[in-house]
Scaffold this active site. Structure first.
Site, PDB file in Angstrom:
ATOM      1  N   ASP A  67       0.855  -0.815   0.302  1.00 33.55           N
ATOM      2  CA  ASP A  67       0.152   0.264   0.401  1.00 33.55           C
ATOM      3  C   ASP A  67       1.187   0.987  -0.230  1.00 33.55           C
ATOM      4  O   ASP A  67       1.964   1.401  -0.363  1.00 33.55           O
ATOM      5  CB  ASP A  67      -1.077  -0.187   1.304  1.00 33.55           C
ATOM      6  CG  ASP A  67      -0.365   0.037   2.230  1.00 33.55           C
ATOM      7  OD1 ASP A  67       0.971   0.035   2.686  1.00 33.55           O
ATOM      8  OD2 ASP A  67      -0.889  -0.981   3.513  1.00 33.55           O
ATOM      9  N   ASN A 134      -8.306  -3.624  15.116  1.00 33.41           N
ATOM     10  CA  ASN A 134      -9.201  -3.566  14.240  1.00 33.41           C
ATOM     11  C   ASN A 134      -9.190  -4.901  13.124  1.00 33.41           C
ATOM     12  O   ASN A 134     -10.886  -5.064  12.550  1.00 33.41           O
ATOM     13  CB  ASN A 134     -10.218  -2.341  13.624  1.00 33.41           C
ATOM     14  CG  ASN A 134      -9.994  -1.816  12.334  1.00 33.41           C
ATOM     15  OD1 ASN A 134      -8.689  -2.152  11.688  1.00 33.41           O
ATOM     16  ND2 ASN A 134     -10.504  -0.785  11.425  1.00 33.41           N
ATOM     17  N   HIS A 136      -7.965  -5.085  10.601  1.00 31.78           N
ATOM     18  CA  HIS A 136      -7.400  -4.617   9.159  1.00 31.78           C
ATOM     19  C   HIS A 136      -6.491  -4.875   8.723  1.00 31.78           C
ATOM     20  O   HIS A 136      -5.437  -5.382   9.403  1.00 31.78           O
ATOM     21  CB  HIS A 136      -7.714  -3.628   8.511  1.00 31.78           C
ATOM     22  CG  HIS A 136      -6.132  -2.272   8.891  1.00 31.78           C
ATOM     23  ND1 HIS A 136      -6.511  -1.492   9.759  1.00 31.78           N
ATOM     24  CD2 HIS A 136      -4.851  -2.916   9.388  1.00 31.78           C
ATOM     25  CE1 HIS A 136      -4.979  -1.270  10.182  1.00 31.78           C
ATOM     26  NE2 HIS A 136      -4.109  -2.095   9.820  1.00 31.78           N
ATOM     27  N   GLU A 141     -10.212  -2.322   5.585  1.00 29.42           N
ATOM     28  CA  GLU A 141     -10.932  -1.732   6.611  1.00 29.42           C
ATOM     29  C   GLU A 141     -12.161  -2.582   6.831  1.00 29.42           C
ATOM     30  O   GLU A 141     -12.481  -3.873   5.592  1.00 29.42           O
ATOM     31  CB  GLU A 141     -11.645  -0.194   6.951  1.00 29.42           C
ATOM     32  CG  GLU A 141      -9.881   0.493   6.756  1.00 29.42           C
ATOM     33  CD  GLU A 141      -8.767   0.665   7.460  1.00 29.42           C
ATOM     34  OE1 GLU A 141      -9.549  -0.169   9.350  1.00 29.42           O
ATOM     35  OE2 GLU A 141      -7.820   1.575   8.189  1.00 29.42           O
TER      36      GLU A 141
END
Length: 244
Positions: A67, A134, A136, A141
């Protein structure tokens, strides 16, 4: 899934390094796609040491990344900056090909097309991912479609806060969008490495390994992959109920 529990961060870094080393040594043209961040800082230090001591060959390899933030490339928090300062600028021998996304371009769609060509040309032998608080993976997400492909993603607030803490940024300085490989891209790799450290990752580890496979927990898709190495320290494993 090969689940490895270690005592602390140093052992986690060593085990992660060993997985990467094995990939580099056992393939003629190893293609490794990596992530950045605190989970792998120690691993990159070990890689740099091994390469510069001539204990590890890298000039036959392909290195790409998961990314990149939408930002000027020279910002201290970008993947481009991380990879150069913690790896590429420190090693005396370089990979034969380095592929990095560019989040500073004006035409995002063109950049996505460019990077998709790279991913197609170099199928991944090893995909390295971190686990968000979380759950991800990359910038996928909670709620992201399991069929997602390289796209422009908005970061959840918890992800933004993690970036702020790691990079020492104010809320105004922190990036809020990333170009990211999708979950379907990640799952195409032959082997996936996940390293997770610290108590703050414990709930995400539990949800990933022991919860249902759901898009609300993006990393739970890893349960479907035939070859995952999941390394965690005692703190990250503290909420698990099964005996691994």
């Amino acid at each position: 899934m090969n689940i490895i529990k270690v005592k602390d961060y140093d052992e986690l870094s060593q085990k992660s390094f060993e997985v990467i080393k094995e990939t580099l040594e056992n393939n003629d043209e190893p293609s490794i796609n990596t992530t950045t961040g605190a989970s792998y800082d120690g691993t990159f230090e070990l890689l740099v040491e091994a390469i510069n001591n001539d204990d590890l060959k890298i000039n036959h390899s392909i290195f790409t990344n998961l990314d990149e933030y939408i930002s000027d490339r020279d910002k201290k928090f970008t993947v481009y900056t991380y990879m150069h300062k913690k790896f590429y600028d420190l090693i005396k021998s370089k990979p034969k090909f380095i592929g990095l996304m560019d989040g500073s371009v004006s035409n995002i769609h063109k950049e996505i097309d460019r990077y998709n060509e790279i991913l197609t040309k170099y199928p991944r032998d090893l995909q390295i991912v971190g686990l968000g608080t979380n759950a991800h993976l990359a910038a996928n997400e909670p709620g992201t479609d399991f069929d997602s492909r390289l796209f422009l993603a908005d970061s959840d607030e918890s992800t933004i806060q993690s970036t702020m803490k790691y990079q020492g940024l104010t809320r105004e300085e922190a990036p809020t969008q990333m170009l990211t490989m999708g979950l379907a891209d990640i799952m195409e790799a032959k082997h996936i490495l996940v390293a997770s450290s610290g108590e703050r990752k414990a709930q995400a580890v539990k949800d990933t390994l022991e919860g249902p496979i759901t898009e609300d927990v993006p990393a739970s898709i890893l349960q479907k992959h035939p070859n995952v190495t999941f390394i965690m320290d005692e703190a990250a494993a503290s909420l698990l109920t099964k005996n691994y």
